[in-house]
Design an enzyme around this catalytic site. Structure first.
Site, PDB file in Angstrom:
ATOM      1  N   HIS A 282      -9.920   1.582   0.909  1.00 54.40           N
ATOM      2  CA  HIS A 282      -9.608   0.409   1.767  1.00 54.40           C
ATOM      3  C   HIS A 282     -10.767   0.449   2.787  1.00 54.40           C
ATOM      4  O   HIS A 282     -10.411   0.247   3.851  1.00 54.40           O
ATOM      5  CB  HIS A 282      -8.315   0.716   2.355  1.00 54.40           C
ATOM      6  CG  HIS A 282      -7.654  -0.989   2.664  1.00 54.40           C
ATOM      7  ND1 HIS A 282      -8.198  -1.713   3.686  1.00 54.40           N
ATOM      8  CD2 HIS A 282      -6.533  -1.487   2.148  1.00 54.40           C
ATOM      9  CE1 HIS A 282      -7.521  -2.810   3.995  1.00 54.40           C
ATOM     10  NE2 HIS A 282      -6.634  -2.805   2.899  1.00 54.40           N
TER      11      HIS A 282
ATOM     12  N   HIS B  27       0.838  -1.240  -0.129  1.00 53.48           N
ATOM     13  CA  HIS B  27       0.037  -0.108   0.151  1.00 53.48           C
ATOM     14  C   HIS B  27       0.857   1.375   0.120  1.00 53.48           C
ATOM     15  O   HIS B  27       0.732   2.222   0.734  1.00 53.48           O
ATOM     16  CB  HIS B  27      -1.002  -0.101   1.260  1.00 53.48           C
ATOM     17  CG  HIS B  27      -1.883  -1.218   1.222  1.00 53.48           C
ATOM     18  ND1 HIS B  27      -2.378  -1.628   0.017  1.00 53.48           N
ATOM     19  CD2 HIS B  27      -2.732  -1.754   2.042  1.00 53.48           C
ATOM     20  CE1 HIS B  27      -3.232  -2.522   0.114  1.00 53.48           C
ATOM     21  NE2 HIS B  27      -3.453  -2.537   1.572  1.00 53.48           N
TER      22      HIS B  27
ATOM     23  N   GLU C  91     -11.214  -4.148  -2.486  1.00 53.96           N
ATOM     24  CA  GLU C  91     -10.562  -3.160  -3.145  1.00 53.96           C
ATOM     25  C   GLU C  91     -10.300  -3.252  -4.626  1.00 53.96           C
ATOM     26  O   GLU C  91      -9.730  -4.400  -5.205  1.00 53.96           O
ATOM     27  CB  GLU C  91      -9.158  -3.152  -2.537  1.00 53.96           C
ATOM     28  CG  GLU C  91      -9.152  -3.190  -1.048  1.00 53.96           C
ATOM     29  CD  GLU C  91      -8.131  -4.124  -0.535  1.00 53.96           C
ATOM     30  OE1 GLU C  91      -6.857  -3.680  -0.625  1.00 53.96           O
ATOM     31  OE2 GLU C  91      -8.242  -4.661   0.432  1.00 53.96           O
TER      32      GLU C  91
HETATM   33  C1  BGC Z   1      -4.098  -6.705   2.150  1.00 57.65           C
HETATM   34  C2  BGC Z   1      -3.971  -7.485   3.318  1.00 57.65           C
HETATM   35  C3  BGC Z   1      -3.355  -6.521   4.542  1.00 57.65           C
HETATM   36  C4  BGC Z   1      -4.355  -5.605   4.726  1.00 57.65           C
HETATM   37  C5  BGC Z   1      -3.851  -4.562   5.782  1.00 57.65           C
HETATM   38  C6  BGC Z   1      -5.145  -5.790   2.200  1.00 57.65           C
HETATM   39  O1  BGC Z   1      -5.416  -4.862   1.228  1.00 57.65           O
HETATM   40  O2  BGC Z   1      -4.480  -7.549   1.166  1.00 57.65           O
HETATM   41  O3  BGC Z   1      -3.005  -8.602   3.164  1.00 57.65           O
HETATM   42  O4  BGC Z   1      -3.140  -7.249   5.797  1.00 57.65           O
HETATM   43  O5  BGC Z   1      -4.584  -5.048   3.584  1.00 57.65           O
HETATM   44  O6  BGC Z   1      -4.748  -4.365   6.460  1.00 57.65           O
END
Ligand code: BGC
Length: 382
Positions: A210, A136, A348
């Site tokens: 998210h 991210h 997402e």
């Molecule tokens: C990911 C997870 C990650 C989470 C973070 C998601 O978008 O796929 O692996 O732990 O984000 O909170």
């Protein structure tokens, strides 16, 4: 089976019932200027504002920190409102320990293997924040930045323009990226996100949102009874670090087949290597529709207890479905309840993980002179 809220409100209006008496506020159906209030301050004194807006029966609260959706309220089948997105009631918790609750994600959503990629022969090393990988956008992604927020009303729409400029080299990414994200609440209560960006050097971009959904209400328990449909015949299997192997595997005959509606929990305890790697579902689906000029169907989610539904449509080719596996009971949410594993799920919309290192995946490269544009629409019902 599913009644659109438009129909409910139209029928209520005909019967002389106001949105307020259905559990909302008068302006929930009106569409008026968003209201700004102080939410808190960062350690350095920077003020964080919260914008409240409502339209078509949907109520949204957005922070200038991370573009975070702090609350999203919609009615159930009886008109009762609940906040259906996980979050905190104070800025300190967002800064200290948020697993990206409600946040805008960038410059690159999802994982990049070892935080490395090459573009036009130049190797780039990113900030690494998930084992040996980048997740991210690195240690300080767009979710931890202050965005400039500009409210608008346009026709029957009400919304916010969020601006952020990511400088050349930020978290290791090349090029200054100018980002504009628009959150719109339509008169039907849809929440639409339009992402736009330009760069002054070739770079990689993959923006997403998210939100952790629990259609029964945040803090109300598990989402394993939620029913989900994803129109995708293939997904991207991963290794133990959740990096795609590069294969576009068929979902047929696996726990990843959501082409017919099934509950999230139905196959989540099947003995399957991929589910072990993700500690549940944490995978990217290659949507059958691929990249589209207009948002097209990507997922339908329904909570049988409240009757609330969420339909997602996107221009993007991928959907990361994460079943809240890493929520471990250590965070106390907006309503004062702890969040445990499976208490919410994320859907997402995105390009595929690790695309900069996967030549066969749709490209995430953005060059000077090109316009990055993607859109995702969330439609609520009950
Ligand atoms: C990911 C997870 C990650 C989470 C973070 C998601 O978008 O796929 O692996 O732990 O984000 O909170």
């Amino acid at each position: 089976m599913e009644t659109n809220r438009r129909t409910v409100l139209a029928a209520a209006a005909a019967a002389g019932i106001t949105a307020a008496s259905l559990g909302g506020t008068a302006h929930a159906t009106g569409g008026r200027t968003p209201v700004k209030s102080l939410f808190g301050k960062l350690a350095d004194g920077t003020k964080v504002y919260r914008w409240s807006l409502a339209n078509g029966g949907t109520k949204l609260k957005v922070l200038s920190y991370g573009g975070i959706v702090q609350s999203l309220e919609v009615p159930d089948r009886h008109g009762k409102y609940r906040n259906i997105s996980l979050g905190f009631d104070n800025i300190e918790d967002y800064v200290a320990s948020s697993p990206y609750f409600g946040a805008l994600i960038g410059r690159f959503g999802n994982r990049i293997a070892k935080g490395r990629f090459s573009l036009d022969g130049t190797a780039h090393q990113l900030s690494v924040n998930d084992g040996e990988n980048t997740l991210h956008g690195g240690a300080k992604g767009f979710d931890k930045r202050i965005w400039d927020v500009e409210p608008f009303t346009k026709g029957s729409d009400v919304g916010l323009h969020l601006h952020y400029t990511s400088i050349d080299g930020e978290q290791g990414f090349p090029g200054t990226l100018k980002v504009k994200v628009t959150y719109t609440l339509t008169r039907h209560g849809d929440w639409r996100i339009d992402y736009a960006a330009t760069t002054d050097k070739a770079t990689v971009v993959n923006l997403t949102s998210h939100v952790y959904w629990n259609l029964a209400g945040e803090g109300s328990g598990s989402i394993y009874d939620h029913e989900l449909k994803i129109p995708a015949a293939r997904y991207t299997p991963v290794d133990s670090g959740l990096i795609p192997t590069g294969e576009l595997a068929r979902v047929a005959g696996t726990p990843f087949d959501f082409r017919r509606t099934k509950t999230v929990g139905e196959d989540i305890r099947v003995a399957n290597q991929q589910l072990l790697y993700g500690k549940g579902i944490d995978h990217n689906w290659a949507l059958d529709k691929g990249i589209t000029a207009k948002p097209e169907h990507a997922a339908t989610l329904r909570d049988p207890s409240s009757g609330r539904t969420l339909k997602i449509a996107t221009t993007e080719p991928g959907l990361q479905f994460y079943s809240g596996n890493f929520l471990d009971g250590t965070l106390v949410g907006t309503g004062g309840h702890i969040y445990r594993q499976g208490d919410a799920l994320c859907l997402e919309t995105q390009h595929f993980p690790d695309s900069p290192n996967q030549p066969s995946f749709p490209s995430t490269t953005l060059r000077p002179g090109q316009a990055y544009r993607t859109s995702t629409v969330h439609t609520f019902g009950a």
